[in-house]
Design an enzyme around this catalytic site. Structure first.
Site, PDB file in Angstrom:
ATOM      1  N   GLU A 429       0.780  -1.173  -0.176  1.00 20.30           N
ATOM      2  CA  GLU A 429      -0.026  -0.028  -0.125  1.00 20.30           C
ATOM      3  C   GLU A 429       1.004   1.258   0.117  1.00 20.30           C
ATOM      4  OE1 GLU A 429      -2.790   2.377   3.264  1.00 20.30           O
ATOM      5  OE2 GLU A 429      -2.271   0.279   3.644  1.00 20.30           O
ATOM      6  N   ASP A 502      -1.269  -1.641   5.595  1.00 23.22           N
ATOM      7  CA  ASP A 502      -1.124  -1.299   7.087  1.00 23.22           C
ATOM      8  C   ASP A 502      -2.102  -2.091   7.912  1.00 23.22           C
ATOM      9  OD1 ASP A 502       0.774   0.711   6.180  1.00 23.22           O
ATOM     10  OD2 ASP A 502      -0.767   2.482   6.417  1.00 23.22           O
ATOM     11  N   ASP A 504      -4.192  -1.071  10.057  1.00 20.07           N
ATOM     12  CA  ASP A 504      -5.111  -0.212  10.578  1.00 20.07           C
ATOM     13  C   ASP A 504      -6.584  -0.383   9.409  1.00 20.07           C
ATOM     14  OD1 ASP A 504      -4.551   1.194   8.274  1.00 20.07           O
ATOM     15  OD2 ASP A 504      -4.001   2.976   9.062  1.00 20.07           O
ATOM     16  N   ASP A 506      -7.755   1.344   7.303  1.00 17.96           N
ATOM     17  CA  ASP A 506      -7.655   1.554   6.054  1.00 17.96           C
ATOM     18  C   ASP A 506      -6.808   0.468   5.082  1.00 17.96           C
ATOM     19  OD1 ASP A 506      -8.923   4.078   5.832  1.00 17.96           O
ATOM     20  OD2 ASP A 506      -7.272   5.225   6.078  1.00 17.96           O
TER      21      ASP A 506
END
Length: 639
Positions: A429, A502, A504, A506
């Site tokens: 990403e 990541d 998280d 997102d």
């Protein structure tokens, strides 16, 4: 020198003959497909299928399934004839005991008792008993009630005739899976409800009750229109828009029963749910092949008869079936399933039977409904044109073999080994994270492809839009194996494909978007075990001189609880992979000796398809419902 037993010492004493239900407990995967979630729930389906068999043959009208408060105990009851309890003439044991303790003991081997049945091997009930910590069977027959209990397939009581007269007939089975066999013995309520609702669609007129004691709910499924209602539900779930209002329906009930319902939609994929004697055949088989063959031949005949083939366009079977959503339900006397899990039909005669019936009925339907037929043929021609454009686009971006590097994306950090050995591609990403990964990797066998932001949601996009997307183009070119029907794993440039985002919310969203793309357009990578998800840390926890890494909040809290007594922990939350030092990224996420990878696998294709359609499709109400049903379970929401 090896200390293993030499071949000369191999004699009769080395031969082990498993008796009774021991083979089931030794090799459960042979009977239920495995001890994972799918295998666990298969126990329920085996008992429910027996009750459905009673209903299918006109002996029962109601089935009730109860998930008890512990969420590990199941009760299945029906108002069928009740399992016989009289003593068997040869074994002198009650028939109920034989059915539940002897493999291949049942009443479905001869045609007199069951015209059609989902369980023909006499294996299901005894297998469930063998894999249950405890089981109790209660039978109502001849005005009396009988009970017998078991543990791990062995009777713990004799057959008991209970006091008092009772009305009606039926069988009630209560069982609890054995935790020494199954790593997890908690049942999923949604999975059970979905399967039971499907059963009510396939057996119209049969009332199916589901009681969830933990949730305090009771649902009754009863669908008089059968698979026609089921088709409407599937189309709505998938957020597909049908191109004709009236579905094609066909039903024949002679020596064998066949039911078909279908509609063409604007969707770019084909979706067929097939069943044999009420059992889902996720891997298709001869009946599904016959359905597809009959459908394609009928449409081709209609096109040829009315001279509708456009110039310069070659129509394939894929074009005819694109956008199709169909339910196919076949009932036959002696189904030959592939394995005990019954997910594929092998009867060769079923293909010809289904094909001839579907072909004749479809041709008649098209000729009797010319306006619908015109819309369907226009849809087929449009699919053919789009497929030709897709093929050209795919060939333009596809890299055949590992030697032509001129068409590879400039931002790809390729590895030295190419498509050999243990080479692996990390799809990362963002450019920042890609930079850290390129510096931290082992460039001999690890390649890095950074993707910008959130990739396209391919569930809601047309094929043209997908192929026009720059990030998707880069991904297709890097992998080199083509897309859709043209995927060839022999051309895949890497041994493994690893999604690295990541830790998280997102990052999870980006991973889900990529999984959707692979599931819909490169499913062969998943089926061949080539797709993985990397698990990078979200937290760094420093306690004294020691450093620990946590992938999420529970892992962080566990580390603090276990080690935090020595000194005050210092907790750092990573904002993203891009802020990680390359060495840290290698030690935590890229190093094969230390990293954690999740292999992408599919236990249940129908459940997977439904989940992706709900979460990523056009129908926002499905996502709203998903969120509302799980709102109470959410904690520490990342916003």
């Amino acid at each position: 020198m090896s200390t293993a037993t030499s071949p000369k010492s191999y004699n009769a004493k080395d031969i082990v003959a498993l008796e009774g239900l021991d083979p089931v407990r030794k090799r459960p995967g042979m009977y239920i497909g495995g001890v994972n979630s799918a295998g666990l729930h298969h126990l329920i389906w085996e008992i429910v299928d027996n009750s459905v068999d009673e209903a299918m043959n006109g002996h029962a009208s109601e089935i009730t399934v109860t998930l008890h408060k512990d969420e590990q105990t199941i009760t299945v009851s029906d108002n069928g004839r009740g399992i016989p309890v009289d003593k068997h003439p040869k074994t002198k044991k009650p028939a109920l005991e034989m059915v539940l303790t002897v493999l291949h003991a049942g009443g479905k081997f001869e045609g007199a008792n069951y015209k059609t049945s989902g369980g023909l091997h006499g294996v299901g009930a005894s297998v469930v008993n063998a894999l249950s910590k405890e089981m109790t069977a209660v039978v109502k027959r001849d005005g009396a009630q009988y009970r017998m209990s078991f543990a791990r397939g062995v009777p713990t009581t004799k057959l008991q005739k209970l006091k008092g007269a009772v009305r009606g007939t039926g069988t009630t089975i209560t069982f609890k899976p054995d935790p020494t066999i199954f790593p997890k013995t908690t049942f999923n309520s949604e999975t059970i409800a979905a399967r039971l609702e499907t059963a009510s669609f396939l057996h119209r007129g049969v009332k199916v009750n589901y009681i969830d004691e933990a949730a305090g709910t009771k649902v009754t499924y009863l669908h008089e229109n059968g698979i026609v209602d089921y088709l409407a539900k599937v189309i709505k779930e998938r957020g597909a828009r049908a191109i004709h209002d009236t579905p094609f329906t066909y039903r024949i009930d002679e020596n064998e029963r066949l039911e078909v319902a279908l509609r063409w939609t604007e969707s770019t994929d084909e979706h067929v749910r097939s069943y044999v004697n009420g059992i889902p055949t996720a891997n298709g088989g001869s009946h599904e092949n016959g359905f597809r063959g009959g459908l394609v031949k009928a449409v081709r005949n209609y096109i040829d008869t009315h001279d509708l083939t456009p110039r310069g366009v070659k129509i394939t079977h894929e074009d005819i079936r694109e956008g199709l959503i169909a339910i196919v339900s076949l009932f036959i006397a002696e189904p030959q399933f592939q394995g005990q899990t019954k997910d594929r039909l092998n009867n060769p005669e079923a293909q010809g039977f289904v094909e001839s019936n579907v072909r004749g009925a479809m041709e008649q339907w098209l000729n009797n409904n010319p306006s619908i037929a015109d819309g369907v043929i226009a849809r087929v021609i449009a699919a053919a044109r789009a497929r030709a454009a897709s093929r050209a686009a795919s060939e333009a971006v596809s890299r055949k073999g590992g030697s032509k590097r001129v068409m590879l994306p400039s931002k790809l950090g390729d590895c030295v080994s190419g498509g050999k050995g243990q080479s692996e591609l990390f799809i990362v990403e963002g450019d920042s994270a890609g930079g850290s990964a390129k510096q931290g990797r082992d460039r001999n066998y690890q390649a890095i492809l950074p993707l910008r932001g959130k990739v396209l949601n391919t569930e809601s996009a047309t094929l043209k839009k997908i192929l026009d997307n720059k990030e998707i183009q880069d991904l297709i070119a890097t992998l080199g194996c083509g897309i859709g029907a043209h995927v060839n794993l022999a051309d895949l440039r890497y041994n493994r494909v690893i999604l690295l985002a990541d830790a998280d919310s997102d990052g999870h969203h980006i991973t889900t978007l990529l999984l959707t793309f692979f599931y819909r357009h490169m499913p062969a990578l998943i089926a061949d075990g080539r797709l993985y998800i990397a698990v990078p840390p979200l937290y760094r926890v420093d306690i004294g001189k020691e450093t620990y890494w946590a992938a999420d909040e529970p892992a962080r809290d566990e580390i603090v609880s276990e080690h935090g007594g020595r000194s005050e922990p210092k907790i750092t939350r990573f904002k993203g992979l891009g802020e990680m030092d390359p060495k840290v990224l290698w030690n935590t996420t890229l190093d094969p000796s230390k990293r954690r990878l999740l292999k992408v696998d599919i236990d249940d294709h129908l459940e997977t398809d439904r989940a992706i359609s709900d979460l990523m499709g056009r129908d926002a109400s499905a996502r709203f419902r998903f969120i509302m049903e799980r709102a109470e379970d959410a904690s520490e929401i990342d916003v």
